[in-house]
Design a protein around this motif. Structure first.
Motif, PDB file in Angstrom:
ATOM      1  N   ALA A 177      -5.272 113.719  -0.575  1.00  0.00           N
ATOM      2  CA  ALA A 177      -6.123 114.794  -0.053  1.00  0.00           C
ATOM      3  C   ALA A 177      -6.264 114.677   1.460  1.00  0.00           C
ATOM      4  O   ALA A 177      -6.205 115.702   2.173  1.00  0.00           O
ATOM      5  N   TRP A 178      -6.463 113.462   1.966  1.00  0.00           N
ATOM      6  CA  TRP A 178      -6.551 113.272   3.418  1.00  0.00           C
ATOM      7  C   TRP A 178      -5.249 113.712   4.088  1.00  0.00           C
ATOM      8  O   TRP A 178      -5.260 114.371   5.133  1.00  0.00           O
ATOM      9  N   TYR A 179      -4.126 113.350   3.476  1.00  0.00           N
ATOM     10  CA  TYR A 179      -2.826 113.726   4.034  1.00  0.00           C
ATOM     11  C   TYR A 179      -2.658 115.236   4.052  1.00  0.00           C
ATOM     12  O   TYR A 179      -2.198 115.811   5.054  1.00  0.00           O
ATOM     13  N   ASN A 180      -3.031 115.915   2.970  1.00  0.00           N
ATOM     14  CA  ASN A 180      -2.887 117.375   2.909  1.00  0.00           C
ATOM     15  C   ASN A 180      -3.772 118.082   3.928  1.00  0.00           C
ATOM     16  O   ASN A 180      -3.389 119.124   4.468  1.00  0.00           O
ATOM     17  N   LEU A 204     -20.946 113.418  -0.415  1.00  0.00           N
ATOM     18  CA  LEU A 204     -20.461 113.121  -1.764  1.00  0.00           C
ATOM     19  C   LEU A 204     -19.594 114.245  -2.311  1.00  0.00           C
ATOM     20  O   LEU A 204     -18.587 113.984  -2.985  1.00  0.00           O
ATOM     21  N   VAL A 205     -19.962 115.494  -2.024  1.00  0.00           N
ATOM     22  CA  VAL A 205     -19.136 116.611  -2.473  1.00  0.00           C
ATOM     23  C   VAL A 205     -17.774 116.596  -1.784  1.00  0.00           C
ATOM     24  O   VAL A 205     -16.730 116.827  -2.419  1.00  0.00           O
ATOM     25  N   CYS A 206     -17.766 116.297  -0.491  1.00  0.00           N
ATOM     26  CA  CYS A 206     -16.498 116.230   0.243  1.00  0.00           C
ATOM     27  C   CYS A 206     -15.598 115.128  -0.299  1.00  0.00           C
ATOM     28  O   CYS A 206     -14.379 115.297  -0.413  1.00  0.00           O
ATOM     29  N   VAL A 207     -16.175 113.996  -0.649  1.00  0.00           N
ATOM     30  CA  VAL A 207     -15.386 112.867  -1.135  1.00  0.00           C
ATOM     31  C   VAL A 207     -14.971 113.064  -2.587  1.00  0.00           C
ATOM     32  O   VAL A 207     -13.873 112.666  -2.988  1.00  0.00           O
ATOM     33  N   SER A 208     -15.822 113.676  -3.396  1.00  0.00           N
ATOM     34  CA  SER A 208     -15.571 113.767  -4.827  1.00  0.00           C
ATOM     35  C   SER A 208     -14.889 115.060  -5.245  1.00  0.00           C
ATOM     36  O   SER A 208     -13.990 115.046  -6.090  1.00  0.00           O
ATOM     37  N   ILE A 209     -15.308 116.187  -4.676  1.00  0.00           N
ATOM     38  CA  ILE A 209     -14.826 117.485  -5.127  1.00  0.00           C
ATOM     39  C   ILE A 209     -13.731 118.047  -4.231  1.00  0.00           C
ATOM     40  O   ILE A 209     -12.784 118.689  -4.715  1.00  0.00           O
ATOM     41  N   LEU A 210     -13.820 117.799  -2.922  1.00  0.00           N
ATOM     42  CA  LEU A 210     -12.844 118.370  -1.995  1.00  0.00           C
ATOM     43  C   LEU A 210     -11.404 117.966  -2.307  1.00  0.00           C
ATOM     44  O   LEU A 210     -10.498 118.799  -2.177  1.00  0.00           O
ATOM     45  N   LEU A 223     -10.021 117.558  -5.211  1.00  0.00           N
ATOM     46  CA  LEU A 223      -9.572 118.408  -6.308  1.00  0.00           C
ATOM     47  C   LEU A 223      -9.298 119.832  -5.816  1.00  0.00           C
ATOM     48  O   LEU A 223      -8.319 120.463  -6.240  1.00  0.00           O
ATOM     49  N   ILE A 224     -10.158 120.320  -4.921  1.00  0.00           N
ATOM     50  CA  ILE A 224      -9.934 121.661  -4.357  1.00  0.00           C
ATOM     51  C   ILE A 224      -8.641 121.687  -3.534  1.00  0.00           C
ATOM     52  O   ILE A 224      -7.867 122.643  -3.582  1.00  0.00           O
ATOM     53  N   ALA A 264      -5.679 121.835  -5.890  1.00  0.00           N
ATOM     54  CA  ALA A 264      -5.557 123.170  -6.477  1.00  0.00           C
ATOM     55  C   ALA A 264      -4.979 124.160  -5.476  1.00  0.00           C
ATOM     56  O   ALA A 264      -4.117 124.992  -5.823  1.00  0.00           O
ATOM     57  N   LEU A 265      -5.411 124.066  -4.214  1.00  0.00           N
ATOM     58  CA  LEU A 265      -4.911 124.979  -3.187  1.00  0.00           C
ATOM     59  C   LEU A 265      -3.431 124.732  -2.899  1.00  0.00           C
ATOM     60  O   LEU A 265      -2.640 125.670  -2.761  1.00  0.00           O
ATOM     61  N   GLU A 266      -3.043 123.445  -2.817  1.00  0.00           N
ATOM     62  CA  GLU A 266      -1.648 123.129  -2.540  1.00  0.00           C
ATOM     63  C   GLU A 266      -0.729 123.584  -3.672  1.00  0.00           C
ATOM     64  O   GLU A 266       0.456 123.820  -3.450  1.00  0.00           O
ATOM     65  N   SER A 267      -1.280 123.689  -4.882  1.00  0.00           N
ATOM     66  CA  SER A 267      -0.446 124.063  -6.027  1.00  0.00           C
ATOM     67  C   SER A 267      -0.180 125.562  -6.115  1.00  0.00           C
ATOM     68  O   SER A 267       0.660 125.990  -6.920  1.00  0.00           O
ATOM     69  N   ILE A 268      -0.875 126.359  -5.312  1.00  0.00           N
ATOM     70  CA  ILE A 268      -0.683 127.818  -5.407  1.00  0.00           C
ATOM     71  C   ILE A 268      -0.148 128.428  -4.122  1.00  0.00           C
ATOM     72  O   ILE A 268      -0.030 129.655  -4.042  1.00  0.00           O
ATOM     73  N   ILE A 269       0.167 127.631  -3.112  1.00  0.00           N
ATOM     74  CA  ILE A 269       0.755 128.197  -1.896  1.00  0.00           C
ATOM     75  C   ILE A 269       2.276 128.142  -2.009  1.00  0.00           C
ATOM     76  O   ILE A 269       2.850 127.153  -2.475  1.00  0.00           O
TER      77      ILE A 269
END
Length: 389
Positions: free
Chosen positions: A135-138, A329-335, A337-338, A341-346
């Motif tokens: 996620a950090w890399y993306n 916590l949301v940035c570390v836990s949920i971001l 996954l988001i 999901a975003l990388e999978s649809i571009i």
């Protein structure tokens, strides 16, 4: 036959028989691989025979000399070892600061949403470490090294510097974020169960909160802090996924990536030497942790039932601190996954315009052969189903 009689008498007891069986199993699973690895550190392998001018299987000290005492030892072992130390110590600092601070906020203050935030805090530890690294890399990769810009550059138009996208800083930060919940569990458990009488007595004497934390709370949780430090340090030293994603693009090598490179290259003997050194380091760290936890067990509460310390009233800072913790916590836990999901649809990497969004990688048919080598989407691909079974 006194010896055989003693052995028979010893094995008649079920717990002794179980102990002997466990020793045999653990010896087979640990000692034999260790002996085999030790043998490989002094043996000539197929990929090394021509370079060393020795027959395959011959005895040699060349691997140890090359790793520890040669002019190239700096690049083979010492520099990756130093990089591992830097990133591991940085990860320990991040994990202890974030995990320790959050555990103190949960157990000692009137912060909002404690139950929900405590559950959310465990997510980064449940997820594999590579999820945060990827996620950090993306998000922060740049077009200088990564080829295409990440989400941050696409949204802001700013090119992220290499030190932020790759290298020791993101490796230490991501590894520390992954193990911060571990620090929260260890330190938070001590804070919840520790005797609060000393803190109550200090409060009755109008001692400032900062002095109570410095003189009473921190000394009582020092064994837990040291134990957490050692376990996080050993885990960070053996981390492979995070340095692979965030270090290899700029050739920042740590012991684990150097080990992988040598074992799969032309110098497997050097890789076995590095592996053995890492095992010795890990065993030493675990022995230190066992000694510390053993010392911690010597403390015994001889007073009556512990009283519950009154929570610190954050007053006007209660809501801002609670929101800040929730955002982190949301940035570390949920971001992450988001991000996945975003990388999978571009359709085009690095182009996050809504016009490029597509579900072809999920439900695309094989006839739409412009992507994925004419393979159907993940949900329609029979190969994916066979791999899951």
């Amino acid at each position: 036959m006194p010896i055989f009689y003693k052995i028979q008498k010893y094995l008649k007891k079920p717990h002794n028989l179980i102990l002997v069986m466990m020793v045999i199993v653990l010896g087979y699973l640990t000692l034999l691989p260790m002996l085999s690895m030790l043998k490989d550190t002094v043996t000539v392998h197929n990929a090394e025979a021509m370079r060393l001018k020795l027959p395959v299987g011959a005895f040699t000290w060349a691997h140890w000399k090359k790793v520890l005492f040669d002019s190239s030892s700096i690049s083979i072992f010492y520099k990756p070892f130093l990089n591992s130390l830097i990133t591991s110590l940085g990860a320990c600092a991040v994990a202890l600061v974030l995990g320790g601070t959050f555990s103190w906020l949960v157990t000692r203050t009137n912060m909002k949403w404690k139950s929900a935030l405590s559950s959310l805090c465990i997510f980064p530890y449940i997820m594999p470490s590579w999820t945060l690294a990827l996620a950090w890399y993306n998000i922060f990769k740049n077009d200088v090294v990564g080829g295409v810009p990440g989400l941050f550059s696409a949204l802001t138009g700013l090119r992220t510097p290499n030190w932020l996208a790759y290298g020791p800083f993101p490796i230490a930060l991501v590894t520390g974020l992954h193990y911060a919940p571990f620090a929260y569990i260890m330190i938070g458990g001590i804070l919840r169960n520790m005797d609060a009488n000393l803190e109550e007595a200090a409060m009755m004497l109008n001692t400032p909160r900062s002095r109570i934390i410095r003189k009473i709370t921190i000394p009582m949780v020092i064994p837990a802090i040291l134990s957490t430090f050692l376990l996080v340090f050993s885990s960070a030293m053996s981390s492979f996924a995070v340095p692979t994603f965030l270090g290899l693009p700029v050739r920042y090598t740590v012991l684990t990536t150097q080990l992988y490179r040598t074992l799969n290259g032309l110098n497997p003997g050097q890789g076995y030497c590095i592996a053995l050194i890492m095992i010795i380091l890990g065993v030493s760290i675990l022995a230190m942790n066992q000694r510390i936890t053993g010392i911690r067990k010597n403390y015994t509460t001889v007073t009556g039932k512990s009283s519950n310390i009154s929570l610190i009233n954050l007053r006007r800072l209660r809501t801002p601190i609670s929101v800040a913790v929730a955002v982190v916590l949301v940035c570390v836990s949920i971001l992450p996954l988001i991000s996945f999901a975003l990388e999978s649809i571009i359709f085009y990497p690095g182009n996050y315009s809504p016009s490029t969004y597509t579900l072809q990688f999920w439900i695309g048919s094989a006839e739409q052969n412009s992507i994925a080598n004419s393979e159907p989407g993940l949900l329609l691909n029979p190969r994916s189903a066979r791999k899951l079974i």
